[in-house]
Design a protein around this motif. Structure first.
Motif, mmCIF file in Angstrom:
data_model
loop_
_atom_site.group_PDB
_atom_site.id
_atom_site.type_symbol
_atom_site.label_atom_id
_atom_site.label_comp_id
_atom_site.label_asym_id
_atom_site.label_seq_id
_atom_site.Cartn_x
_atom_site.Cartn_y
_atom_site.Cartn_z
ATOM 1 N N THR A 178 -13.098 1.993 -3.851
ATOM 2 C CA THR A 178 -13.810 2.870 -2.918
ATOM 3 C C THR A 178 -13.345 4.316 -3.009
ATOM 4 N N TYR A 179 -12.033 4.544 -2.948
ATOM 5 C CA TYR A 179 -11.533 5.925 -2.853
ATOM 6 C C TYR A 179 -11.317 6.583 -4.214
ATOM 7 N N GLU B 183 -9.573 -0.617 -2.119
ATOM 8 C CA GLU B 183 -9.271 0.786 -1.774
ATOM 9 C C GLU B 183 -9.324 1.674 -3.017
ATOM 10 N N LYS C 252 0.864 -1.201 0.000
ATOM 11 C CA LYS C 252 0.000 0.000 0.000
ATOM 12 C C LYS C 252 0.896 1.245 0.000
#
Ligand code: PEP
Length: 248
Positions: free
Chosen positions: A99-100, A96, A11
């Motif tokens: 979603t983001y 992620e 990440k």
């Protein structure tokens, strides 16, 4: 028999100093790992991986790629830039990013094609939210996500993808799907692939991701359709990552 793959997803973590210690620790502690091993790192560290891991059995990759080949797309990283630095893998459609960054099933499917056409192995992430699981919609949601990708690929491309089943409620939460819960979804995903191409379905590695740790890896990895893990938090500590690799 499918070979296991343990892939780390760093990440947005790292620094040259911390990475050096982590990469040296992985490289030096690997021994004769049976499965394949990879780390998916932030783009600025591709060169560091290339010099630390080049010539070893550990592969490296990115966490996203652009839909476009090149041009006026500020901030984007093209597939050719990943391959320029020796990347083998790229994560596509991580929850992620969905979603983001609003990545739809269609974008994820197009990015998967782009990766394949560039010679990268896409690790395509699918997974349901807690709300969706509690509403009994896991198969519908994951089925829709995987079908979008399968429909965008031709028969010969199907066997070149890696799928990661990552229940969103298990990512970074310390909650893990039970081995049976994960196995049931992996089996469903493989059946979807088999509807398109049975031979490819037998070959595709389907990884589990979501709080996989040294203490739960063995039982998850023992399930028939779990072919490895996509590891977030535990991939940032060499000893934990190596324990998971040893369990594969
Ligand atoms: C991930 O983000 O891909 C992941 C599996 O994270 P964690 O292992 O920390 O749950």
């Amino acid at each position: 028999m499918r070979r296991k793959l343990i892939a780390g997803n760093w990440k947005m973590n790292g620094s040259t100093a911390a990475n050096a210690a982590l990469l040296d620790g992985i490289r030096d502690g690997l021994g004769d790992a049976r499965g394949a091993v990879a780390v998916c790192v932030p783009a600025p560290y591709f060169a560091q991986c290339q010099s630390a891991l080049g010539g070893t059995s550990v592969k490296w990759g990115g966490q996203d790629l652009s839909l476009h080949e090149s041009g006026a797309y500020t901030g984007e990283v093209a597939a050719s830039m990943l391959t320029d630095f020796g990347c083998s893998y790229v994560i596509v459609g991580h929850s992620e990013r969905r979603t983001y960054h609003g990545e739809s099933d269609e974008i994820v499917a197009r990015k998967t094609s782009r990766a394949l056409r560039s010679g990268l192995v896409p690790i395509v992430c699918v997974g349901e939210s807690l709300e969706e699981r509690e509403a009994g919609k896991t198969d519908v949601v994951v089925g829709r996500q995987i079908d979008a990708v399968l429909n965008a690929l031709d028969g010969s491309e199907l066997e070149k993808i890696v799928v990661a089943y990552e229940p969103v409620w298990a990512i970074g939460t310390g909650k893990t799907a039970t081995p049976q819960m994960a196995q049931d979804v992996h089996k469903m995903v493989r059946a979807r692939i088999a509807q398109k191409n049975a031979e490819a379905a037998a070959k595709v590695q389907i990884l589990y991701g979501g709080s996989m740790k040294p203490d739960n890896a063995k039982e998850l990895l023992a399930m028939a359709d779990i072919d490895g893990g996509l590891i977030g938090g535990a991939s940032l500590k060499a000893s934990d990552f190596l324990s998971i690799i040893a369990a594969a």
